[in-house]
Write a protein that holds these residues in place. Structure first.
Motif, PDB file in Angstrom:
ATOM      1  N   TRP A 126      -3.407  -8.589   5.376  1.00 55.45           N
ATOM      2  CA  TRP A 126      -3.845  -7.446   4.588  1.00 55.45           C
ATOM      3  C   TRP A 126      -3.958  -7.871   3.133  1.00 55.45           C
ATOM      4  O   TRP A 126      -3.043  -8.466   2.568  1.00 55.45           O
ATOM      5  CB  TRP A 126      -2.844  -6.300   4.712  1.00 55.45           C
ATOM      6  CG  TRP A 126      -2.645  -5.826   6.124  1.00 55.45           C
ATOM      7  CD1 TRP A 126      -3.603  -5.704   7.091  1.00 55.45           C
ATOM      8  CD2 TRP A 126      -1.414  -5.423   6.726  1.00 55.45           C
ATOM      9  NE1 TRP A 126      -3.043  -5.247   8.250  1.00 55.45           N
ATOM     10  CE2 TRP A 126      -1.701  -5.053   8.054  1.00 55.45           C
ATOM     11  CE3 TRP A 126      -0.118  -5.328   6.271  1.00 55.45           C
ATOM     12  CZ2 TRP A 126      -0.726  -4.603   8.938  1.00 55.45           C
ATOM     13  CZ3 TRP A 126       0.857  -4.876   7.147  1.00 55.45           C
ATOM     14  CH2 TRP A 126       0.546  -4.516   8.456  1.00 55.45           C
ATOM     15  N   THR A 127      -5.085  -7.534   2.524  1.00 54.77           N
ATOM     16  CA  THR A 127      -5.337  -7.875   1.126  1.00 54.77           C
ATOM     17  C   THR A 127      -6.070  -6.728   0.455  1.00 54.77           C
ATOM     18  O   THR A 127      -6.629  -5.851   1.130  1.00 54.77           O
ATOM     19  CB  THR A 127      -6.226  -9.141   1.014  1.00 54.77           C
ATOM     20  OG1 THR A 127      -7.512  -8.848   1.562  1.00 54.77           O
ATOM     21  CG2 THR A 127      -5.606 -10.334   1.722  1.00 54.77           C
ATOM     22  N   PRO A 128      -6.118  -6.726  -0.877  1.00 55.48           N
ATOM     23  CA  PRO A 128      -6.945  -5.727  -1.563  1.00 55.48           C
ATOM     24  C   PRO A 128      -8.433  -5.902  -1.225  1.00 55.48           C
ATOM     25  O   PRO A 128      -9.177  -4.928  -1.167  1.00 55.48           O
ATOM     26  CB  PRO A 128      -6.680  -6.007  -3.049  1.00 55.48           C
ATOM     27  CG  PRO A 128      -5.342  -6.658  -3.082  1.00 55.48           C
ATOM     28  CD  PRO A 128      -5.274  -7.477  -1.817  1.00 55.48           C
ATOM     29  N   GLU A 129      -8.837  -7.144  -0.967  1.00 52.91           N
ATOM     30  CA  GLU A 129     -10.248  -7.413  -0.672  1.00 52.91           C
ATOM     31  C   GLU A 129     -10.697  -6.786   0.650  1.00 52.91           C
ATOM     32  O   GLU A 129     -11.836  -6.356   0.779  1.00 52.91           O
ATOM     33  CB  GLU A 129     -10.510  -8.929  -0.640  1.00 52.91           C
ATOM     34  CG  GLU A 129     -10.424  -9.607  -1.993  1.00 52.91           C
ATOM     35  CD  GLU A 129      -8.988  -9.792  -2.498  1.00 52.91           C
ATOM     36  OE1 GLU A 129      -8.043  -9.888  -1.668  1.00 52.91           O
ATOM     37  OE2 GLU A 129      -8.809  -9.823  -3.725  1.00 52.91           O
ATOM     38  N   ASN A 130      -9.814  -6.729   1.652  1.00 52.00           N
ATOM     39  CA  ASN A 130     -10.201  -6.088   2.920  1.00 52.00           C
ATOM     40  C   ASN A 130      -9.740  -4.632   2.972  1.00 52.00           C
ATOM     41  O   ASN A 130      -9.729  -4.011   4.023  1.00 52.00           O
ATOM     42  CB  ASN A 130      -9.739  -6.892   4.135  1.00 52.00           C
ATOM     43  CG  ASN A 130      -8.228  -6.985   4.271  1.00 52.00           C
ATOM     44  OD1 ASN A 130      -7.462  -6.252   3.654  1.00 52.00           O
ATOM     45  ND2 ASN A 130      -7.798  -7.933   5.096  1.00 52.00           N
ATOM     46  N   ASP A 131      -9.333  -4.094   1.819  1.00 53.09           N
ATOM     47  CA  ASP A 131      -8.995  -2.679   1.622  1.00 53.09           C
ATOM     48  C   ASP A 131      -7.753  -2.223   2.392  1.00 53.09           C
ATOM     49  O   ASP A 131      -7.606  -1.057   2.693  1.00 53.09           O
ATOM     50  CB  ASP A 131     -10.195  -1.783   1.961  1.00 53.09           C
ATOM     51  CG  ASP A 131     -10.113  -0.443   1.255  1.00 53.09           C
ATOM     52  OD1 ASP A 131      -9.616  -0.394   0.114  1.00 53.09           O
ATOM     53  OD2 ASP A 131     -10.542   0.573   1.857  1.00 53.09           O
ATOM     54  N   MET A 132      -6.862  -3.149   2.695  1.00 53.21           N
ATOM     55  CA  MET A 132      -5.616  -2.785   3.364  1.00 53.21           C
ATOM     56  C   MET A 132      -4.463  -2.644   2.365  1.00 53.21           C
ATOM     57  O   MET A 132      -3.434  -2.072   2.692  1.00 53.21           O
ATOM     58  CB  MET A 132      -5.237  -3.825   4.425  1.00 53.21           C
ATOM     59  CG  MET A 132      -6.245  -3.973   5.553  1.00 53.21           C
ATOM     60  SD  MET A 132      -6.397  -2.497   6.582  1.00 53.21           S
ATOM     61  CE  MET A 132      -8.009  -1.939   6.107  1.00 53.21           C
ATOM     62  N   LEU A 133      -4.657  -3.163   1.142  1.00 48.10           N
ATOM     63  CA  LEU A 133      -3.675  -3.050   0.075  1.00 48.10           C
ATOM     64  C   LEU A 133      -4.356  -2.530  -1.177  1.00 48.10           C
ATOM     65  O   LEU A 133      -5.551  -2.741  -1.367  1.00 48.10           O
ATOM     66  CB  LEU A 133      -3.056  -4.419  -0.248  1.00 48.10           C
ATOM     67  CG  LEU A 133      -2.323  -5.178   0.846  1.00 48.10           C
ATOM     68  CD1 LEU A 133      -1.865  -6.540   0.320  1.00 48.10           C
ATOM     69  CD2 LEU A 133      -1.136  -4.391   1.362  1.00 48.10           C
ATOM     70  N   THR A 134      -3.572  -1.890  -2.035  1.00 50.03           N
ATOM     71  CA  THR A 134      -4.092  -1.477  -3.331  1.00 50.03           C
ATOM     72  C   THR A 134      -4.176  -2.702  -4.242  1.00 50.03           C
ATOM     73  O   THR A 134      -3.694  -3.784  -3.878  1.00 50.03           O
ATOM     74  CB  THR A 134      -3.183  -0.422  -3.992  1.00 50.03           C
ATOM     75  OG1 THR A 134      -1.935  -1.044  -4.307  1.00 50.03           O
ATOM     76  CG2 THR A 134      -2.972   0.793  -3.097  1.00 50.03           C
ATOM     77  N   ALA A 135      -4.724  -2.538  -5.424  1.00 45.84           N
ATOM     78  CA  ALA A 135      -4.835  -3.650  -6.376  1.00 45.84           C
ATOM     79  C   ALA A 135      -3.465  -4.211  -6.756  1.00 45.84           C
ATOM     80  O   ALA A 135      -3.341  -5.391  -7.063  1.00 45.84           O
ATOM     81  CB  ALA A 135      -5.589  -3.205  -7.619  1.00 45.84           C
ATOM     82  N   VAL A 136      -2.425  -3.373  -6.711  1.00 46.79           N
ATOM     83  CA  VAL A 136      -1.075  -3.839  -7.024  1.00 46.79           C
ATOM     84  C   VAL A 136      -0.301  -4.213  -5.747  1.00 46.79           C
ATOM     85  O   VAL A 136       0.919  -4.311  -5.755  1.00 46.79           O
ATOM     86  CB  VAL A 136      -0.286  -2.823  -7.879  1.00 46.79           C
ATOM     87  CG1 VAL A 136      -0.885  -2.694  -9.259  1.00 46.79           C
ATOM     88  CG2 VAL A 136      -0.195  -1.491  -7.187  1.00 46.79           C
ATOM     89  N   ARG A 137      -1.027  -4.395  -4.648  1.00 48.13           N
ATOM     90  CA  ARG A 137      -0.519  -4.894  -3.369  1.00 48.13           C
ATOM     91  C   ARG A 137       0.427  -3.925  -2.656  1.00 48.13           C
ATOM     92  O   ARG A 137       1.357  -4.349  -1.971  1.00 48.13           O
ATOM     93  CB  ARG A 137       0.097  -6.274  -3.528  1.00 48.13           C
ATOM     94  CG  ARG A 137      -0.905  -7.295  -4.076  1.00 48.13           C
ATOM     95  CD  ARG A 137      -0.512  -8.721  -3.926  1.00 48.13           C
ATOM     96  NE  ARG A 137      -0.189  -9.170  -2.587  1.00 48.13           N
ATOM     97  CZ  ARG A 137      -1.066  -9.550  -1.656  1.00 48.13           C
ATOM     98  NH1 ARG A 137      -2.345  -9.500  -1.900  1.00 48.13           N
ATOM     99  NH2 ARG A 137      -0.641  -9.987  -0.489  1.00 48.13           N
TER     100      ARG A 137
END
Length: 161
Positions: A126-137
């Motif tokens: 999960w990463t912010p790039e695949n929209d599973m995390l916010t920008a602050v993770r």
């Protein structure tokens, strides 16, 4: 959404978040982030997300594994020639990782109902790039549940988004 308590000195201390509490079918409340923080102590944990619904008496864990440690486990089980996706779907590997999670949770003094009873290993981190995390993770729970609903339902646990 914050939950607080007063200290002996009369100060207000934030101890939890209301959105983070799920009432299980037996009436106990599970603080999702509390369980996730304890699960981070497992050698196989990269990113944990606990899921619980009020119709069940336990919670489950969706886990982006620490790949190096998962690979080491797979090699020790004679499955080193497989790929990450195969490891994440392998019942023996899932069982071994869950056993480590349970041991970690017991050492972290979690109550029996707080310890995840089932585990889903997630191949894609999960990463912010695949929209599973916010920008602050921080976890985007609804998006993660939506993406992995099939796997969660596949282990007999309902997804409520």
């Amino acid at each position: 959404g914050d939950i607080g308590q007063f200290t002996k000195a009369g100060n207000l201390m934030i101890i939890d978040r209301k959105k983070d509490l799920i009432k299980l079918s037996m009436g106990e409340y599970v603080a999702l982030s509390k369980v996730e923080n304890v699960c981070k102590g497992s050698q196989y944990t990269q990113l944990p997300m606990v899921h619980a619904v009020s119709t069940e008496d336990h919670c489950i864990l969706c886990l982006c594994p620490a790949i190096a440690n998962l690979k080491q486990l797979a090699v020790s089980m004679g499955k080193g020639d497989q790929k990450l996706g195969e490891w994440c779907a392998d019942p023996a590997i899932i069982e071994a990782v869950l056993a480590d999670i349970v041991t970690t949770c017991k050492a972290g003094n979690l109550a029996k109902f707080e310890i995840p009873k089932k585990l889903i290993l997630i191949e894609e981190e999960w990463t912010p790039e695949n929209d599973m995390l916010t920008a602050v993770r921080k976890l985007k729970r609804k998006e993660i549940l939506g993406r992995h609903a099939k796997e969660i339902n596949g282990i007999g646990y309902p997804v409520k988004i």
